[in-house]
Design a protein around this motif. Structure first.
Motif, PDB file in Angstrom:
ATOM      1  N   ARG A  85      38.324 -40.919  39.008  1.00  0.00           N
ATOM      2  CA  ARG A  85      38.153 -42.385  39.673  1.00  0.00           C
ATOM      3  C   ARG A  85      39.167 -42.063  41.018  1.00  0.00           C
ATOM      4  N   VAL A  86      38.718 -42.785  42.088  1.00  0.00           N
ATOM      5  CA  VAL A  86      39.278 -42.759  43.382  1.00  0.00           C
ATOM      6  C   VAL A  86      39.945 -44.083  43.886  1.00  0.00           C
ATOM      7  N   PHE A  87      41.148 -44.032  44.038  1.00  0.00           N
ATOM      8  CA  PHE A  87      41.916 -44.992  44.645  1.00  0.00           C
ATOM      9  C   PHE A  87      42.346 -44.941  46.093  1.00  0.00           C
ATOM     10  N   ASP A  88      42.417 -45.866  46.981  1.00  0.00           N
ATOM     11  CA  ASP A  88      42.880 -45.454  48.327  1.00  0.00           C
ATOM     12  C   ASP A  88      44.148 -46.195  48.681  1.00  0.00           C
ATOM     13  N   ASN A  89      44.827 -46.468  47.623  1.00  0.00           N
ATOM     14  CA  ASN A  89      46.294 -47.305  47.872  1.00  0.00           C
ATOM     15  C   ASN A  89      46.955 -47.544  46.386  1.00  0.00           C
ATOM     16  N   GLY A  90      48.368 -47.572  46.633  1.00  0.00           N
ATOM     17  CA  GLY A  90      49.021 -47.329  45.287  1.00  0.00           C
ATOM     18  C   GLY A  90      48.932 -48.586  44.500  1.00  0.00           C
ATOM     19  N   ARG A  91      49.009 -49.476  45.286  1.00  0.00           N
ATOM     20  CA  ARG A  91      48.977 -51.110  44.609  1.00  0.00           C
ATOM     21  C   ARG A  91      47.993 -51.074  43.493  1.00  0.00           C
ATOM     22  N   ALA A  92      46.812 -50.746  43.947  1.00  0.00           N
ATOM     23  CA  ALA A  92      45.511 -50.855  43.102  1.00  0.00           C
ATOM     24  C   ALA A  92      45.795 -49.779  41.626  1.00  0.00           C
ATOM     25  N   LEU A 134      48.536 -49.300  40.312  1.00  0.00           N
ATOM     26  CA  LEU A 134      49.590 -50.131  39.482  1.00  0.00           C
ATOM     27  C   LEU A 134      49.054 -51.039  38.695  1.00  0.00           C
ATOM     28  N   GLU A 135      47.932 -51.697  39.182  1.00  0.00           N
ATOM     29  CA  GLU A 135      47.470 -52.825  38.625  1.00  0.00           C
ATOM     30  C   GLU A 135      46.659 -52.425  37.554  1.00  0.00           C
ATOM     31  N   GLN A 136      46.098 -51.207  37.375  1.00  0.00           N
ATOM     32  CA  GLN A 136      45.269 -50.895  36.277  1.00  0.00           C
ATOM     33  C   GLN A 136      45.825 -49.683  35.672  1.00  0.00           C
ATOM     34  N   PHE A 137      46.892 -48.958  35.931  1.00  0.00           N
ATOM     35  CA  PHE A 137      47.603 -47.933  35.347  1.00  0.00           C
ATOM     36  C   PHE A 137      48.232 -48.185  33.863  1.00  0.00           C
ATOM     37  N   PHE A 138      48.817 -49.196  33.753  1.00  0.00           N
ATOM     38  CA  PHE A 138      49.506 -49.718  32.760  1.00  0.00           C
ATOM     39  C   PHE A 138      48.702 -50.299  31.363  1.00  0.00           C
ATOM     40  N   LEU A 139      47.433 -50.725  31.832  1.00  0.00           N
ATOM     41  CA  LEU A 139      46.432 -51.277  31.159  1.00  0.00           C
ATOM     42  C   LEU A 139      45.774 -49.837  30.338  1.00  0.00           C
ATOM     43  N   ASP A 140      45.476 -48.807  31.274  1.00  0.00           N
ATOM     44  CA  ASP A 140      44.630 -47.780  30.824  1.00  0.00           C
ATOM     45  C   ASP A 140      45.030 -46.562  31.419  1.00  0.00           C
ATOM     46  N   PRO A 141      46.077 -46.059  31.189  1.00  0.00           N
ATOM     47  CA  PRO A 141      46.614 -44.809  31.969  1.00  0.00           C
ATOM     48  C   PRO A 141      45.521 -43.590  31.839  1.00  0.00           C
ATOM     49  N   PRO A 142      45.594 -42.722  32.872  1.00  0.00           N
ATOM     50  CA  PRO A 142      44.617 -41.533  32.826  1.00  0.00           C
ATOM     51  C   PRO A 142      45.323 -40.501  32.137  1.00  0.00           C
ATOM     52  N   ASP A 143      44.812 -39.280  32.400  1.00  0.00           N
ATOM     53  CA  ASP A 143      45.573 -38.043  31.786  1.00  0.00           C
ATOM     54  C   ASP A 143      46.548 -37.395  33.075  1.00  0.00           C
ATOM     55  N   LEU A 144      45.774 -37.710  34.186  1.00  0.00           N
ATOM     56  CA  LEU A 144      46.409 -36.874  35.128  1.00  0.00           C
ATOM     57  C   LEU A 144      46.226 -37.765  36.628  1.00  0.00           C
ATOM     58  N   LEU A 145      47.212 -37.746  37.426  1.00  0.00           N
ATOM     59  CA  LEU A 145      47.166 -38.359  38.854  1.00  0.00           C
ATOM     60  C   LEU A 145      47.294 -37.256  39.892  1.00  0.00           C
ATOM     61  N   LEU A 146      46.390 -37.342  40.830  1.00  0.00           N
ATOM     62  CA  LEU A 146      46.454 -36.265  41.964  1.00  0.00           C
ATOM     63  C   LEU A 146      46.787 -37.320  42.964  1.00  0.00           C
ATOM     64  N   VAL A 147      48.163 -37.375  43.693  1.00  0.00           N
ATOM     65  CA  VAL A 147      48.431 -38.272  44.758  1.00  0.00           C
ATOM     66  C   VAL A 147      48.844 -37.731  46.094  1.00  0.00           C
ATOM     67  N   SER A 148      48.109 -38.309  47.181  1.00  0.00           N
ATOM     68  CA  SER A 148      48.761 -37.699  48.486  1.00  0.00           C
ATOM     69  C   SER A 148      49.974 -38.293  48.668  1.00  0.00           C
ATOM     70  N   MET A 190      41.638 -52.357  52.142  1.00  0.00           N
ATOM     71  CA  MET A 190      42.049 -51.559  50.970  1.00  0.00           C
ATOM     72  C   MET A 190      41.254 -51.936  49.998  1.00  0.00           C
ATOM     73  N   SER A 191      40.612 -50.870  49.285  1.00  0.00           N
ATOM     74  CA  SER A 191      39.853 -51.140  48.007  1.00  0.00           C
ATOM     75  C   SER A 191      40.653 -51.239  46.714  1.00  0.00           C
ATOM     76  N   THR A 192      40.221 -51.995  45.888  1.00  0.00           N
ATOM     77  CA  THR A 192      41.079 -52.000  44.668  1.00  0.00           C
ATOM     78  C   THR A 192      40.040 -51.993  43.540  1.00  0.00           C
ATOM     79  N   ARG A 193      38.869 -51.540  43.909  1.00  0.00           N
ATOM     80  CA  ARG A 193      37.837 -51.072  42.787  1.00  0.00           C
ATOM     81  C   ARG A 193      37.462 -49.604  43.161  1.00  0.00           C
ATOM     82  N   PRO A 194      37.965 -48.759  42.095  1.00  0.00           N
ATOM     83  CA  PRO A 194      37.825 -47.215  42.259  1.00  0.00           C
ATOM     84  C   PRO A 194      36.493 -46.779  42.019  1.00  0.00           C
ATOM     85  N   LEU A 195      36.067 -45.824  42.916  1.00  0.00           N
ATOM     86  CA  LEU A 195      34.974 -45.169  43.015  1.00  0.00           C
ATOM     87  C   LEU A 195      34.994 -43.915  41.970  1.00  0.00           C
ATOM     88  N   GLY A 196      33.865 -43.569  41.557  1.00  0.00           N
ATOM     89  CA  GLY A 196      34.264 -42.571  40.673  1.00  0.00           C
ATOM     90  C   GLY A 196      33.036 -41.418  40.761  1.00  0.00           C
TER      91      GLY A 196
END
Length: 353
Positions: free
Chosen positions: A56-63, A65-79, A1-7
């Motif tokens: 930015r695209v993440f393929d798992n939730g853990r990735a 959480l690792e970045q969210f609290f440091l620099d949160p986005p304006d919107l999350l679209l989550v499967s 699983m990728s932890t580096r978001p594509l954009g």
């Protein structure tokens, strides 16, 4: 699983919404890319109905959480279905932190899964029902959703962002909840007769710093203060974090009563360790700056410090606050005592000792 978001999208543009897509569904990714990436459709043009967004695209939730609290986005679209956790669980982890409840969230799920969601309990702002994954004619990979559905998805994303903006009384600089949310939260605790400590923090000598170094560097100090208070509050045991930005250089945070002193000590220590780095070397070495005071007189001002006034609500001990106004008034009186001291400090309301 990728932890580096594509954009893709408009990362270089100023003021565009920052959106994170969290999915392992290639068809959903293809749809969002077609809507917002310049290279996402045959014409190389963004869909006319969609404004610029930075995705930015993440393929798992853990990735996330690792970045969210440091620099949160304006919107999350989550499967709804992710490889390592459910989309609902991820949204609850994010929204469970009061500091980040202003982030708009959309849940993408299949029709059979709609009935299984506790819509009263999950803190999503909207949802989108996806059809069975459309497959390309060659049978290789996913195709974007057809225009009626892709248009609906774009509209729901736009609406979620707009709704969040309307409802948000947060500081546009720090994104922390503002006065309306602060009053509602504190009054709610008082009405439920809950024990808590309310800490009011403000910065000493901030105006002098702002006048000499300019608003841009002053904003950096405010952002730093917001982050270190939020980080401290999140790490406190016993209840979800609440941090608010009253305005200017005034902040509030709530902790359990028995954790309040340690939280204040940590905020003071972190602030004093970091803030000198915002000054030029000569001012830092001098330990002061020369600037005009509010009367226009030239004065020497010490380096910035943080003063924290703490009032407690302890109904079980007979020490109850009647309403938010009383809490605010008591804190303002205690804050005067804190500001009479030299350097960063915290002071508790002695009348409640």
């Amino acid at each position: 699983m990728s932890t580096r978001p594509l954009g893709f999208g408009d990362a270089a543009a100023v003021g565009v919404p920052r959106c994170w897509l969290v999915t392992a569904d290639g068809c959903l990714t293809a749809t969002v890319r077609a809507l917002w990436a310049a290279d996402g459709d045959p014409e190389g043009q963004r869909t006319a109905s969609s404004r610029p967004m930075d995705w930015r695209v993440f393929d798992n939730g853990r990735a996330v959480l690792e970045q969210f609290f440091l620099d949160p986005p304006d919107l999350l679209l989550v499967s709804a279905a992710l490889p390592d956790m459910s989309g609902v669980s991820l949204i609850q982890l994010v929204k469970g932190e009061n500091v980040y409840r202003q982030v708009a969230t959309l849940l993408a799920l299949n029709a059979p899964d709609v009935a299984g969601v506790d819509w009263q309990g999950v803190e999503v702002d909207d949802f989108m029902v996806l059809p069975a994954a459309p497959v390309s004619a060659e049978g290789a990979g996913c195709m974007p959703l057809p225009p009626p559905l892709s248009t609906e998805l774009a509209a729901r994303i736009e609406l979620a962002l707009t709704r969040a903006g309307r409802a948000l009384d947060a500081s546009p600089l720090t994104k922390l909840p503002g006065n309306t949310s602060i009053i509602k939260f504190i009054q709610g605790l008082i009405d439920r007769r809950m024990d808590f400590a309310l800490a009011y923090a403000d910065l000493d000598n901030f105006k002098a710093f702002n006048d000499k170094y300019g608003f841009s560097r002053g904003d950096e100090v405010l952002m730093l203060t917001a982050r270190l208070i939020a980080t401290t509050a999140r790490e406190v045991r016993g209840q979800p974090a609440f941090v608010g930005h009253v305005g200017g250089d005034d902040f509030v945070f709530v902790t359990p009563v028995d954790e309040a002193e340690d939280a204040c000590r940590r905020v003071v220590g972190a602030f004093d360790a970091i803030v000198p780095g915002f000054y030029d070397a000569d001012d830092r070495e001098r330990g002061a700056i020369v600037a005009h005071d509010r009367q226009g007189q030239v004065r020497t001002f010490p380096l910035m410090a943080v003063s924290i006034a703490v009032v407690c609500n302890r109904p079980g001990d007979g020490l109850s606050l009647a309403h938010y106004g009383e809490a605010s008034y008591r804190a303002s009186q205690v804050k005067k005592l804190a500001k009479d001291r030299t350097g960063s400090c915290y002071v508790f309301d002695r009348r409640q000792a």
